[in-house]
Design an enzyme around this catalytic site. Structure first.
Site, mmCIF file in Angstrom:
data_model
loop_
_atom_site.group_PDB
_atom_site.id
_atom_site.type_symbol
_atom_site.label_atom_id
_atom_site.label_comp_id
_atom_site.label_asym_id
_atom_site.label_seq_id
_atom_site.Cartn_x
_atom_site.Cartn_y
_atom_site.Cartn_z
ATOM 1 N N ASP A 1 -10.146 3.449 1.595
ATOM 2 C CA ASP A 1 -10.464 3.105 2.989
ATOM 3 C C ASP A 1 -11.087 4.316 3.691
ATOM 4 O OD1 ASP A 1 -9.610 0.465 2.939
ATOM 5 O OD2 ASP A 1 -7.569 0.939 3.591
ATOM 6 N N LYS B 1 0.801 -1.230 0.000
ATOM 7 C CA LYS B 1 0.000 0.000 0.000
ATOM 8 C C LYS B 1 0.837 1.285 0.000
ATOM 9 C CE LYS B 1 -4.364 -1.338 2.205
ATOM 10 N NZ LYS B 1 -5.293 -0.983 3.283
HETATM 11 P P1 NAP Z 1 -1.144 -2.162 10.932
HETATM 12 O O1 NAP Z 1 -0.716 -1.082 9.997
HETATM 13 O O2 NAP Z 1 -0.257 -3.324 11.178
HETATM 14 O O3 NAP Z 1 -1.459 -1.466 12.360
HETATM 15 C C1 NAP Z 1 -1.808 -2.246 13.466
HETATM 16 C C2 NAP Z 1 -2.343 -1.330 14.586
HETATM 17 O O4 NAP Z 1 -2.816 -2.168 15.649
HETATM 18 C C3 NAP Z 1 -1.274 -0.411 15.183
HETATM 19 O O5 NAP Z 1 -1.895 0.777 15.626
HETATM 20 C C4 NAP Z 1 -0.782 -1.257 16.371
HETATM 21 O O6 NAP Z 1 -0.204 -0.495 17.399
HETATM 22 C C5 NAP Z 1 -2.090 -1.835 16.856
HETATM 23 N N1 NAP Z 1 -1.922 -3.046 17.661
HETATM 24 C C6 NAP Z 1 -1.542 -4.278 17.216
HETATM 25 N N2 NAP Z 1 -1.537 -5.158 18.238
HETATM 26 C C7 NAP Z 1 -1.908 -4.461 19.344
HETATM 27 C C8 NAP Z 1 -2.101 -4.809 20.721
HETATM 28 N N3 NAP Z 1 -1.892 -6.054 21.159
HETATM 29 N N4 NAP Z 1 -2.508 -3.851 21.565
HETATM 30 C C9 NAP Z 1 -2.748 -2.591 21.138
HETATM 31 N N5 NAP Z 1 -2.582 -2.194 19.854
HETATM 32 C C10 NAP Z 1 -2.169 -3.117 18.976
HETATM 33 O O7 NAP Z 1 -2.537 -2.797 10.487
HETATM 34 P P2 NAP Z 1 -3.724 -2.063 9.679
HETATM 35 O O8 NAP Z 1 -3.536 -2.281 8.237
HETATM 36 O O9 NAP Z 1 -3.841 -0.673 10.186
HETATM 37 O O10 NAP Z 1 -4.996 -2.927 10.109
HETATM 38 C C11 NAP Z 1 -5.553 -2.838 11.422
HETATM 39 C C12 NAP Z 1 -6.875 -3.622 11.455
HETATM 40 O O11 NAP Z 1 -7.819 -2.973 10.597
HETATM 41 C C13 NAP Z 1 -6.751 -5.076 10.953
HETATM 42 O O12 NAP Z 1 -7.568 -5.896 11.749
HETATM 43 C C14 NAP Z 1 -7.321 -4.994 9.533
HETATM 44 O O13 NAP Z 1 -7.913 -6.217 9.119
HETATM 45 C C15 NAP Z 1 -8.385 -3.918 9.719
HETATM 46 N N6 NAP Z 1 -8.731 -3.232 8.449
HETATM 47 C C16 NAP Z 1 -10.030 -3.290 8.064
HETATM 48 C C17 NAP Z 1 -10.411 -2.653 6.925
HETATM 49 C C18 NAP Z 1 -11.852 -2.712 6.511
HETATM 50 O O14 NAP Z 1 -12.155 -2.349 5.378
HETATM 51 N N7 NAP Z 1 -12.749 -3.138 7.389
HETATM 52 C C19 NAP Z 1 -9.494 -1.930 6.154
HETATM 53 C C20 NAP Z 1 -8.152 -1.882 6.584
HETATM 54 C C21 NAP Z 1 -7.787 -2.552 7.751
HETATM 55 P P3 NAP Z 1 1.394 -0.182 17.366
HETATM 56 O O15 NAP Z 1 1.549 1.015 16.462
HETATM 57 O O16 NAP Z 1 1.726 0.106 18.777
HETATM 58 O O17 NAP Z 1 2.090 -1.409 16.825
#
Ligand code: NAP
Length: 277
Positions: free
Chosen positions: A100, A65
Site C-alpha cells: 500500500d 493484515k
Molecule cells: P480502518 O483501519 O478501519 O480506518 C478507518 C479510518 O477512517 C480511521 O482513521 C477512522 O477514524 C476514520 N473514520 C471512519 N469513519 C469516520 C468518520 N465518520 N469521520 C471521520 N473519520 C472516520 O480502515 P482502512 O483500512 O484504513 O481503510 C480506510 C479507507 O481506505 C477505506 O475506504 C478503504 O477502502 C481505503 N483503502 C484504499 C486502498 C487503495 O488501494 N485505494 C488501500 C487501503 C484502504 P477513527 O480512528 O477515529 O476511527
C-alpha cells in the site's frame, strides 16, 4: 500453473482477481489468482497450508493484515507500518511486504507530483493511514496527521518519528482548514466518502496548489475529489493506489514489470460496472 491469491474475510467484491489475471494474460503467464476466505481463527493453518500447497503469493486484506505478521518475516517497511498486505512464499519463512505504501508513492509519481520537501496532510490513522504516513515520510515529505480519534493520530505520529526519523505532527479534524490551506499534498485515508456523498475536508480549505489523493475508490469521484477539482487542485483517485499496490505485489512475486496500463484499464472497467450495479 502458478497460483496466487487473496486471503481475507470477506473477499467477495475484490477487484484483485481481474486486475492480476489481466497481468497474467497480457504477459502470457500460466498463472491464476484465487480468493480465500478462511475463518478468522484459521489464519495460521491457512498460511501454512498455502506454503505446503506451493501457492506462490498471497495478498492479505481485512481482518488479517496485522495478524499475519506472526507467520511471515516482514521487510523493514511492513514491520514499521505494522501490517502486511503481500506475502511471498519464495522464502522460508515467507516474506511479508506492505505494498500500500508503494501504491501511494507510485500514484504521486504517475501524476508527476513531487513529495520530497513538500508539506503533506494525511487524514486518517487506521490501516491505510499508517501506510500513507510512512510512505510520504519516507519520500521526504513533512507530514501532518489528522484523525477523528486524535490519540490514534498521536500514536502514528510517534511511530513515524521513531522509525523513520521524520518530525510528524498530530491534529484534530477541526484543524484541517488551516493545515490544508498551507499544504502541497493531501491524502484522505479515512473511509469517509465510501459509497456516500460525504467528505472529511471542508471544501473551503482546498486550493489550486494542492495535489489530492483519495484512498476511497467507490465511487471513483468522491465528494472530496469533486471539490478538489472545482478548486483547481490535481486529483488522484483511489483506483491509482489500488493499481500500484497490485503492480508492486506482482513485481515482488514474479520479478517482472507489471503491465500497468492493461491492469488499469481492467480495474477501471470493473469499477465502472460495479458502480452500475
Ligand atoms: P480502518 O483501519 O478501519 O480506518 C478507518 C479510518 O477512517 C480511521 O482513521 C477512522 O477514524 C476514520 N473514520 C471512519 N469513519 C469516520 C468518520 N465518520 N469521520 C471521520 N473519520 C472516520 O480502515 P482502512 O483500512 O484504513 O481503510 C480506510 C479507507 O481506505 C477505506 O475506504 C478503504 O477502502 C481505503 N483503502 C484504499 C486502498 C487503495 O488501494 N485505494 C488501500 C487501503 C484502504 P477513527 O480512528 O477515529 O476511527
Amino acid at each position: 500453473m502458478d497460483v496466487y491469491g487473496l486471503v481475507g474475510n470477506p473477499v467477495g467484491h475484490s477487484l484483485s482477481p481481474p486486475m492480476h489475471e489481466t497481468a497474467y494474460e497480457e504477459l502470457g503467464m500460466d498463472a491464476g489468482y484465487v480468493t480465500f476466505e478462511p475463518d478468522p481463527d484459521d489464519l495460521a493453518a491457512a498460511i501454512a497450508g498455502a506454503a505446503a500447497l506451493g501457492v506462490r503469493g498471497l495478498n492479505v486484506t481485512i481482518p488479517f493484515k496485522e495478524a499475519v505478521l506472526e507467520y511471515v518475516d516482514p521487510d523493514d517497511l511492513a514491520a514499521r507500518i505494522g501490517a502486511v498486505n503481500t506475502v511471498d512464499f519464495g522464502t522460508d519463512p515467507p516474506t511479508g511486504y506492505n505494498t500500500d505504501a508503494a501504491g501511494v508513492r507510485r500514484s504521486f509519481e504517475a501524476h508527476d507530483v513531487a513529495l520530497d520537501g513538500r508539506s503533506a496532510v494525511v487524514v486518517g490513522a487506521g490501516g491505510a493511514g499508517r501506510a500513507v504516513a510512512f510512505s510520504l515520510a519516507d519520500a521526504g515529505a513533512e507530514v501532518a496527521i489528522a484523525n477523528r480519534t486524535v490519540e490514534r493520530a498521536r500514536d502514528l505520529a510517534a511511530d513515524v518519528d521513531r522509525y523513520s526519523g521524520s518530525r510528524v505532527a498530530a491534529h484534530e479534524l477541526d484543524e484541517l482548514d488551516t493545515l490544508v490551506g498551507d499544504a502541497d499534498v493531501l491524502v484522505n485515508a479515512t473511509s469517509v466518502g465510501m459509497e456516500e456523498d460525504a467528505t472529511p475536508v471542508p471544501a473551503e480549505a482546498l486550493h489550486g496548489d494542492l495535489a489530492v489523493l483519495d484512498a476511497v475508490y467507490r465511487p471513483l469521484e468522491t465528494r472530496l475529489l469533486h471539490d478538489a477539482a472545482a478548486a483547481g487542485a490535481t486529483t488522484i483517485d483511489g483506483a491509482w493506489m489500488l493499481l500500484y499496490q497490485g503492480a508492486e505485489a506482482f513485481e515482488r512475486w514474479t520479478g517482472r514489470d507489471a503491465p500497468v496500463d492493461a491492469m488499469n484499464r481492467r480495474l477501471r472497467a470493473a469499477l465502472g460496472s460495479a458502480e452500475r450495479v
